[in-house]
Scaffold this active site. Structure first.
Site, PDB file in Angstrom:
ATOM      1  CD  GLU A  30      -1.079   0.729   3.635  1.00 48.99           C
ATOM      2  OE1 GLU A  30      -1.552   1.871   3.439  1.00 48.99           O
ATOM      3  OE2 GLU A  30      -1.260   0.115   4.702  1.00 48.99           O
ATOM      4  CE  LYS A  91      -6.905   7.215   5.576  1.00 48.63           C
ATOM      5  NZ  LYS A  91      -7.193   7.466   6.998  1.00 48.63           N
ATOM      6  CB  VAL A 111      -5.941  -1.839   4.106  1.00 47.44           C
ATOM      7  CG1 VAL A 111      -6.402  -3.291   3.972  1.00 47.44           C
ATOM      8  CG2 VAL A 111      -4.639  -1.760   4.905  1.00 47.44           C
ATOM      9  CB  SER A 145     -11.353   1.177   8.869  1.00 49.36           C
ATOM     10  OG  SER A 145     -10.637   1.168   7.646  1.00 49.36           O
ATOM     11  CB  ALA A 146     -13.850   1.614   3.919  1.00 46.89           C
ATOM     12  CG  ASP A 147      -8.698  -0.616   5.808  1.00 46.90           C
ATOM     13  OD1 ASP A 147      -8.907   0.019   4.761  1.00 46.90           O
ATOM     14  OD2 ASP A 147      -7.734  -0.392   6.577  1.00 46.90           O
ATOM     15  CE  LYS A 164       0.084   1.651  14.359  1.00 46.02           C
ATOM     16  NZ  LYS A 164       0.304   2.638  13.320  1.00 46.02           N
TER      17      LYS A 164
HETATM   18  N1  PSU Z   1      -3.013   1.518  10.558  1.00 51.04           N
HETATM   19  C1  PSU Z   1      -1.687   1.589  10.761  1.00 51.04           C
HETATM   20  N2  PSU Z   1      -0.910   2.257   9.862  1.00 51.04           N
HETATM   21  C2  PSU Z   1      -1.450   2.826   8.750  1.00 51.04           C
HETATM   22  C3  PSU Z   1      -2.849   2.699   8.529  1.00 51.04           C
HETATM   23  C4  PSU Z   1      -3.580   2.027   9.456  1.00 51.04           C
HETATM   24  O1  PSU Z   1      -1.207   1.069  11.741  1.00 51.04           O
HETATM   25  O2  PSU Z   1      -0.724   3.437   7.953  1.00 51.04           O
HETATM   26  C5  PSU Z   1      -3.463   3.245   7.277  1.00 51.04           C
HETATM   27  C6  PSU Z   1      -3.756   2.105   6.289  1.00 51.04           C
HETATM   28  O3  PSU Z   1      -3.576   2.577   4.968  1.00 51.04           O
HETATM   29  C7  PSU Z   1      -5.219   1.806   6.545  1.00 51.04           C
HETATM   30  C8  PSU Z   1      -5.743   3.203   6.821  1.00 51.04           C
HETATM   31  O4  PSU Z   1      -5.884   1.205   5.456  1.00 51.04           O
HETATM   32  O5  PSU Z   1      -4.732   3.818   7.600  1.00 51.04           O
HETATM   33  C9  PSU Z   1      -7.044   3.167   7.561  1.00 51.04           C
HETATM   34  O6  PSU Z   1      -7.594   4.443   7.592  1.00 51.04           O
HETATM   35  P1  PSU Z   1      -9.092   4.659   8.137  1.00 51.04           P
HETATM   36  O7  PSU Z   1      -9.007   4.307   9.592  1.00 51.04           O
HETATM   37  O8  PSU Z   1      -9.365   6.110   7.873  1.00 51.04           O
HETATM   38  O9  PSU Z   1      -9.960   3.746   7.331  1.00 51.04           O
HETATM   39 MN    MN Z   2     -12.526   6.114   9.654  1.00 49.16          MN
END
Ligand code: PSU
Ligand code: MN
Length: 307
Positions: A30, A91, A111, A145-147, A164
Site C-alpha cells: 500500500e 488518502k 488497505v 474503517s472501510a478496510d 493498533k
Molecule cells: N493503521 C496503521 N498504519 C497505517 C494505517 C492504518 O497502523 O498506515 C493506514 C492504512 O492505509 C489503513 C488506513 O488502510 O490507515 C485506515 O484508515 P481509516 O481508519 O481512515 O480507514
Molecule cells: Mn474512519
C-alpha cells in the site's frame, strides 16, 4: 484480470505484468503508509526496504498508488521518492478511488483501495502494517474503517501485524466475524496488537505455515466464498513494545484528537503522527520492523499460492 473495463485505467509495471502472466509470485504493497503513515525520510527508506524484503523472499513487489489519475501497479524508484514528499496526495479508500481517477488526481491507497487495485491486476497477496478497524467511541462516531468491509468482499489475502490499540480491538474482531472474514493467527493463538506481540484476545483461527495458509485460501475460493482473509503476524520479539507501555501514550493521543475535533479520514494519520512524536520515534522503529516482517511472510504466501 477480473474487470476488463478497468484495464484502461491501470499501468502495470512490466516486471509485475510479466510475473503475473507467467503465474509467478507478486505481493501488493500500500501507499498510505508512505504518505500518511510515516514521516519523511523514513517513509521512503522503508518503502524501498520492504520491496527488497519481498524480493529476498522470492516474490516481485508491486507498490500501488494513483498518479495523475492513473492506477499504478508497481512504482519506479523515482515515483516512490516523489510520493514520499508530495503534498497534494489524497488518502483513498473505496469511496474516493473513482474520483481520484476521473479527476486525474494523485492518491495513496489505504488497505481497502489497495485490495481493490490488487484484485483488478490479478494480485492475490498484500502486505501492510496494521489495518483500519472499529474506532474507540464508535457508539458516538460510527467510525468503522472501510478496510473491514473490503476484506469481506474482495478476494485478496492481507498480511498485517494485527491492529493498533488505538482501535477498539474486541469490536474490530466481532465485526470481521459478522462479515465472514477469516482472521488467521500465524504461529500464534492471540490476536497481535501491532507494536505488541499479543493482546488479551484469542485469534479466531491459527495456521503455522505458508503452505497451510495457501490451502485455506484455495479451499475458500473453491467453495465459492467471496472476500479475502486477514493474516495476523506478530511483530518479532526483539522489536516489540509491550501493550502496558503503549497504553498511556494511546489514551493521551485519543484525548488530543477529540480535543482538536479531528474526525473522519484524518483520525488515523493524526493518531499515528502523535504517537511517533510522544514515543520519541520508538513506535516508528517497531512499525518499520513489523512491516518488513509482514512483507517476508506475504512473499512466502504468494510463492506457496503458485505451487
Ligand atoms: N493503521 C496503521 N498504519 C497505517 C494505517 C492504518 O497502523 O498506515 C493506514 C492504512 O492505509 C489503513 C488506513 O488502510 O490507515 C485506515 O484508515 P481509516 O481508519 O481512515 O480507514
Ligand atoms: Mn474512519
Amino acid at each position: 484480470m477480473t474487470h476488463d473495463t478497468a484495464k484502461r485505467f491501470l499501468d502495470i509495471a512490466p516486471e509485475v505484468q510479466a510475473t503475473l502472466a507467467a503465474g509467478g509470485a507478486v505481493v501488493a504493497l500500500e501507499s498510505t503508509i508512505i504518505t500518511h503513515g510515516m514521516p519523511h525520510p523514513q517513509n521512503v527508506a522503508t518503502a524501498r526496504d520492504v520491496e527488497a524484503v519481498v524480493r529476498d523472499n522470492g516474490a516481485v513487489p508491486a507498490t500501488i498508488a494513483i498518479i495523475d489519475g492513473r492506477i499504478k501497479i508497481g512504482l519506479s524508484d523515482a515515483e516512490l521518492e516523489w510520493l514520499g514528499t508530495a503534498g497534494d496526495v489524497m488518502k483513498l479508500s473505496r469511496a474516493d478511488l473513482p474520483y481520484a481517477v476521473s479527476s486525474g488526481r494523485h492518491g495513496a491507497t489505504t488497505v481497502a483501495a489497495t485490495m481493490i487495485c490488487a484484485r483488478l491486476a490479478g494480485i492475490r497477496v498484500f502486505a501492510t502494517g496494521g489495518i483500519g478497524g472499529v474506532h474507540q467511541g464508535v457508539e458516538d462516531t460510527m467510525d468503522i474503517s472501510a478496510d473491514l468491509d473490503e476484506l469481506a468482499r474482495t478476494p485478496v489475502a492481507v498480511v498485517c501485524a494485527g491492529a493498533k490499540a488505538i482501535l477498539d480491538l474486541p469490536r474490530t474482531l466481532e465485526y470481521l466475524e459478522t462479515r465472514g472474514v477469516p482472521v488467521i493467527g500465524y504461529r500464534t493463538d492471540r490476536f497481535p496488537a501491532f507494536w505488541s506481540r499479543t493482546s488479551p484476545l484469542p485469534v479466531p483461527l491459527r495456521v503455522d505455515s505458508p503452505d497451510a495458509m495457501a490451502d485455506l485460501i484455495r479451499t475458500k475460493e473453491a467453495l465459492g466464498l467471496e472476500g479475502g482473509v486477514l493474516v495476523a503476524n506478530p511483530v518479532p520479539d526483539a522489536d516489540e513494545i509491550p501493550a502496558s507501555e503503549m497504553k498511556s501514550f494511546i489514551d493521551a493521543a485519543i484525548a488530543e484528537a477529540k480535543d482538536r475535533g479531528v474526525t473522519g479520514k484524518a483520525v488515523t494519520p493524526f493518531l499515528l503522527s502523535h504517537l511517533f512524536k510522544v514515543t520519541g520515534g520508538r513506535s516508528l522503529a517497531t512499525n518499520i520492523a513489523l512491516v518488513k516482517n509482514n512483507a517476508a511472510l506475504a512473499a512466502q504466501l504468494a510463492s506457496a499460492l503458485t505451487r
